[in-house]
Design a protein around this motif. Structure first.
Motif, PDB file in Angstrom:
ATOM      1  N   LYS A 232       0.834  -1.209   0.000  1.00 24.09           N
ATOM      2  CA  LYS A 232       0.000   0.000   0.000  1.00 24.09           C
ATOM      3  C   LYS A 232       0.867   1.256   0.000  1.00 24.09           C
ATOM      4  CE  LYS A 232      -3.418   2.364   2.888  1.00 24.09           C
ATOM      5  NZ  LYS A 232      -4.175   2.307   4.158  1.00 24.09           N
ATOM      6  N   THR A 233       1.920   1.230   0.826  1.00 25.05           N
ATOM      7  CA  THR A 233       2.833   2.382   0.877  1.00 25.05           C
ATOM      8  C   THR A 233       3.502   2.597  -0.479  1.00 25.05           C
ATOM      9  OG1 THR A 233       3.264   1.969   3.216  1.00 25.05           O
ATOM     10  CG2 THR A 233       4.849   3.345   2.040  1.00 25.05           C
ATOM     11  N   ASP A 234       4.000   1.496  -1.086  1.00 25.63           N
ATOM     12  CA  ASP A 234       4.643   1.596  -2.402  1.00 25.63           C
ATOM     13  C   ASP A 234       3.668   2.090  -3.455  1.00 25.63           C
ATOM     14  OD1 ASP A 234       6.926   0.646  -1.260  1.00 25.63           O
ATOM     15  OD2 ASP A 234       6.696  -1.422  -1.988  1.00 25.63           O
ATOM     16  N   PHE A 235       2.406   1.628  -3.357  1.00 29.16           N
ATOM     17  CA  PHE A 235       1.397   2.037  -4.338  1.00 29.16           C
ATOM     18  C   PHE A 235       1.161   3.542  -4.280  1.00 29.16           C
ATOM     19  CE2 PHE A 235      -3.135   3.037  -5.003  1.00 29.16           C
ATOM     20  CZ  PHE A 235      -3.233   2.741  -6.351  1.00 29.16           C
ATOM     21  N   PHE A 236       0.976   4.071  -3.087  1.00 30.65           N
ATOM     22  CA  PHE A 236       0.721   5.510  -2.984  1.00 30.65           C
ATOM     23  C   PHE A 236       1.947   6.343  -3.336  1.00 30.65           C
ATOM     24  CE2 PHE A 236      -2.930   4.129  -0.352  1.00 30.65           C
ATOM     25  CZ  PHE A 236      -3.917   4.826  -1.025  1.00 30.65           C
ATOM     26  N   ASN A 237       3.127   5.832  -3.008  1.00 32.72           N
ATOM     27  CA  ASN A 237       4.345   6.542  -3.425  1.00 32.72           C
ATOM     28  C   ASN A 237       4.445   6.581  -4.944  1.00 32.72           C
ATOM     29  OD1 ASN A 237       5.163   7.017  -0.798  1.00 32.72           O
ATOM     30  ND2 ASN A 237       6.458   5.194  -0.691  1.00 32.72           N
ATOM     31  N   ASN A 238       4.179   5.444  -5.574  1.00 30.68           N
ATOM     32  CA  ASN A 238       4.234   5.377  -7.033  1.00 30.68           C
ATOM     33  C   ASN A 238       3.127   6.215  -7.669  1.00 30.68           C
ATOM     34  OD1 ASN A 238       5.352   4.156  -9.485  1.00 30.68           O
ATOM     35  ND2 ASN A 238       3.346   3.181  -9.634  1.00 30.68           N
ATOM     36  N   LEU A 239       1.942   6.175  -7.031  1.00 23.19           N
ATOM     37  CA  LEU A 239       0.821   6.980  -7.529  1.00 23.19           C
ATOM     38  C   LEU A 239       1.181   8.460  -7.531  1.00 23.19           C
ATOM     39  CD1 LEU A 239      -2.206   7.180  -8.323  1.00 23.19           C
ATOM     40  CD2 LEU A 239      -2.728   7.298  -5.887  1.00 23.19           C
ATOM     41  N   GLU A 281      -4.912  11.254 -18.076  1.00 22.93           N
ATOM     42  CA  GLU A 281      -6.232  10.653 -18.281  1.00 22.93           C
ATOM     43  C   GLU A 281      -6.146   9.129 -18.142  1.00 22.93           C
ATOM     44  OE1 GLU A 281      -9.838  10.628 -21.614  1.00 22.93           O
ATOM     45  OE2 GLU A 281      -7.889  11.485 -22.094  1.00 22.93           O
ATOM     46  N   LYS A 282      -5.074   8.542 -18.685  1.00 25.24           N
ATOM     47  CA  LYS A 282      -4.891   7.091 -18.574  1.00 25.24           C
ATOM     48  C   LYS A 282      -4.685   6.665 -17.124  1.00 25.24           C
ATOM     49  CE  LYS A 282      -2.990   6.208 -23.180  1.00 25.24           C
ATOM     50  NZ  LYS A 282      -1.805   5.740 -23.942  1.00 25.24           N
ATOM     51  N   GLN A 283      -3.953   7.510 -16.380  1.00 28.36           N
ATOM     52  CA  GLN A 283      -3.721   7.165 -14.965  1.00 28.36           C
ATOM     53  C   GLN A 283      -5.030   7.217 -14.179  1.00 28.36           C
ATOM     54  OE1 GLN A 283      -1.128   5.833 -14.785  1.00 28.36           O
ATOM     55  NE2 GLN A 283       0.733   7.013 -15.084  1.00 28.36           N
ATOM     56  N   GLY A 408      13.772  -2.619  -6.527  1.00 27.75           N
ATOM     57  CA  GLY A 408      14.971  -1.827  -6.232  1.00 27.75           C
ATOM     58  C   GLY A 408      14.721  -0.339  -6.301  1.00 27.75           C
ATOM     59  N   ASN A 409      13.862   0.078  -7.240  1.00 24.33           N
ATOM     60  CA  ASN A 409      13.567   1.501  -7.387  1.00 24.33           C
ATOM     61  C   ASN A 409      12.081   1.632  -7.690  1.00 24.33           C
ATOM     62  OD1 ASN A 409      13.314   4.175  -8.044  1.00 24.33           O
ATOM     63  ND2 ASN A 409      15.082   4.235  -9.411  1.00 24.33           N
ATOM     64  N   GLN A 410      11.303   1.974  -6.702  1.00 24.63           N
ATOM     65  CA  GLN A 410       9.857   1.949  -6.865  1.00 24.63           C
ATOM     66  C   GLN A 410       9.343   3.016  -7.824  1.00 24.63           C
ATOM     67  OE1 GLN A 410       8.312   2.498  -2.977  1.00 24.63           O
ATOM     68  NE2 GLN A 410       9.093   4.536  -2.739  1.00 24.63           N
ATOM     69  N   TYR A 411      10.126   4.046  -8.087  1.00 26.85           N
ATOM     70  CA  TYR A 411       9.668   5.100  -8.998  1.00 26.85           C
ATOM     71  C   TYR A 411      10.112   4.868 -10.437  1.00 26.85           C
ATOM     72  CZ  TYR A 411       8.913   7.335  -4.532  1.00 26.85           C
ATOM     73  OH  TYR A 411       8.512   7.604  -3.250  1.00 26.85           O
ATOM     74  N   LYS A 412      11.049   3.949 -10.641  1.00 29.74           N
ATOM     75  CA  LYS A 412      11.552   3.692 -11.981  1.00 29.74           C
ATOM     76  C   LYS A 412      10.550   2.897 -12.805  1.00 29.74           C
ATOM     77  CE  LYS A 412      15.470   1.656 -14.421  1.00 29.74           C
ATOM     78  NZ  LYS A 412      16.704   0.864 -14.296  1.00 29.74           N
ATOM     79  N   GLY A 413       9.784   2.024 -12.143  1.00 26.09           N
ATOM     80  CA  GLY A 413       8.810   1.187 -12.844  1.00 26.09           C
ATOM     81  C   GLY A 413       7.649   1.991 -13.370  1.00 26.09           C
ATOM     82  N   LYS A 414       6.855   1.344 -14.217  1.00 24.52           N
ATOM     83  CA  LYS A 414       5.711   2.007 -14.840  1.00 24.52           C
ATOM     84  C   LYS A 414       4.454   1.277 -14.409  1.00 24.52           C
ATOM     85  CE  LYS A 414       8.855   2.770 -18.671  1.00 24.52           C
ATOM     86  NZ  LYS A 414      10.007   1.921 -18.506  1.00 24.52           N
ATOM     87  N   GLY A 415       3.404   2.035 -14.110  1.00 28.63           N
ATOM     88  CA  GLY A 415       2.146   1.417 -13.740  1.00 28.63           C
ATOM     89  C   GLY A 415       1.988   1.269 -12.231  1.00 28.63           C
ATOM     90  N   PHE A 416       0.792   0.743 -11.866  1.00 25.86           N
ATOM     91  CA  PHE A 416       0.446   0.613 -10.448  1.00 25.86           C
ATOM     92  C   PHE A 416       0.509  -0.816  -9.944  1.00 25.86           C
ATOM     93  CE2 PHE A 416      -2.180   4.348 -11.856  1.00 25.86           C
ATOM     94  CZ  PHE A 416      -1.366   5.300 -11.271  1.00 25.86           C
TER      95      PHE A 416
END
Length: 450
Positions: A232-239, A281-283, A408-416
């Motif tokens: 959940k934490t990673d999801f909101f950080n990535n969001l 819009e896609k997000q 390794g890098n939660q912001y480098k990836g794409k998507g949720f």
């Protein structure tokens, strides 16, 4: 601070060690109690053996001390009843077997069982009947008659005596092979008290195992809660990252547009704003998909559709991504039964999602091959790419909601991290199944059966 996985593993190990220790203690207690009962029973019978011998001798002293003893002359029923009454008076309510015998090959043998002859002959719970003497109190002046034999005189004394007393006078080691013995033997079986204790032991053991199972379940639940909390934490950080980047680009482009009078430059910045707005819009669509994740699949619209038509529409939907990555999508549509029943929008979304992942997470020039074939009443769709594949460590988790392999890098990836979970739900909603065939590091393949 949420405890680590290692912490829960240590707790589980400690709990397991405690449970094993408690089981060992319980087993040791029970076996010690059983051994104590056996020893106590054995000792009690050993102490009773002389008393039993004297009581049996008292049935008919002459019979047991004659010159010739015939087994048929021994009152078996009387002896059995006498021994049973003595044993019951002393707390023995189970089967106790006896034997009256001589220590010689053809010696007499009388017993209430034929099953334990060997045990009775070798038992150390025994007493010598021949070593018991009789003391009788008779009237004054009693004497042997002139025509009376010695045996007749002794028999008359026993009959006329007002009091008799029997007592063993010789030790076991002083006997000879003609002596008459009585031995006792009891099967090694648990008493009623021990049976009750055994049930209590079994119950306490079962409760220990249940308690340990509940503890393991609790620890696993806590570990799962920790994992979900981290996801959940990673999801909101990535969001936050997924929204912040396009918003920042739009803000920057707007500032430049306000200050620029160059039509060509303005056109490029308008394009940036348009592209980033489309990305936003896609997000938002993805977030809406998350909110509808559970309820959407109860509204599947079953209609006849062409599976090949859906697959062939994929390149058009991913045209920008294909051009950007210089990718190729190839088809080998070998199914002769391409007409199926299902929800066209959902199936299209599922297939597009898989191909989109292949394009996003692969190097430039990736090739995606989509194959269809018939498998009985089912259609098999294989979507294979020649990208880097999926690290084997994450194979079992890729269909989990919100899971993203690039830890390794939660912001480098794409998507949720909802794409493959969404695809799996779509496939299962159509009574099908999906599985990963990993070719790491030379790509991966998803096999879908509908």
């Amino acid at each position: 601070m949420i405890p680590s996985k290692k912490y829960y593993l240590v707790l589980s190990s400690i709990a397991f060690a405690i449970m094993i220790l408690l089981i060992v203690i319980q087993v040791n207690w029970f076996t010690s109690t059983v051994d104590y009962q056996k020893k106590e029973t054995h000792q009690k019978l050993k102490e009773l053996a002389p008393l039993v011998a004297m009581e049996v001798n008292g049935i008919d002293h002459n019979l047991f001390h004659g010159q010739i003893i015939i087994v048929d002359d021994l009152p078996g029923e009387k002896i059995t009843n006498k021994i049973d009454s003595i044993l019951k008076l002393n707390g023995f309510h189970g089967a106790v077997y006896f034997a009256i015998y001589q220590n010689q090959p053809d010696g007499i043998f009388l017993s209430n069982t034929n099953k334990y002859k060997t045990e009775l002959l070798s038992s150390d719970i025994k007493s010598c009947i021949s070593d018991i003497v009789s003391f009788s109190v008779v009237k004054d002046g009693t004497s042997k008659g002139e025509e009376e034999s010695k045996e007749e005189f002794q028999s008359r004394i026993y009959r006329e005596s007002s009091f008799q007393y029997f007592s063993p006078v010789k030790g076991l080691n002083q006997s000879d092979e003609n002596d008459l013995w009585i031995s006792l033997y009891q099967e090694e079986k648990l008493s009623d008290v021990m049976i009750t204790l055994m049930w209590q032991f079994s119950l306490s053991l079962a409760l220990l195992i249940i308690l340990f199972g509940l503890l393991i379940y609790l620890l696993r639940s806590l570990a799962k809660h920790k994992k979900m909390s981290q996801i959940k934490t990673d999801f909101f950080n990535n969001l936050s990252h997924e929204f912040k980047v396009p918003i920042g680009s739009i803000r920057l482009a707007s500032k430049v547009l306000r200050q620029s009078n160059n039509p060509e430059k303005n056109k490029s910045y308008h394009k940036i704003i348009e592209d980033e707005s489309e990305l936003l819009e896609k997000q938002v669509d993805k977030l809406l998909r998350i909110s509808m994740f559970e309820s959407e699949f109860s509204q599947i619209k079953n209609q006849e559709l062409d599976l090949h038509e859906i697959i062939e529409s994929i390149p058009e939907k991913l045209k920008i991504l294909i051009e950007r990555n210089a990718a190729k999508i190839e088809f080998n549509l070998g199914s002769n039964q391409s007409l199926i029943y299902g929800d066209k929008d959902m199936l299209t979304s599922g297939f597009v999602n898989i191909v989109e992942n292949s394009l996003k997470y692969s190097q430039e020039g990736v090739c995606v091959l989509i194959t269809t074939m018939d498998d009985g009443q089912q259609r098999t769709i294989r979507i294979k790419d020649d990208g880097p594949g999926i690290d084997p460590r994450y194979e079992d988790q890729i269909f989990d909601r919100f899971f993203r392999a690039n830890q390794g890098n939660q912001y480098k990836g794409k998507g949720f991290g909802i794409g493959l979970s969404y695809v799996k739900s779509i496939v299962e909603g159509h009574k099908g199944n999906i599985e990963l065939v990993n070719h790491y590091p030379n790509g991966c393949e998803f096999v879908i059966k509908l």
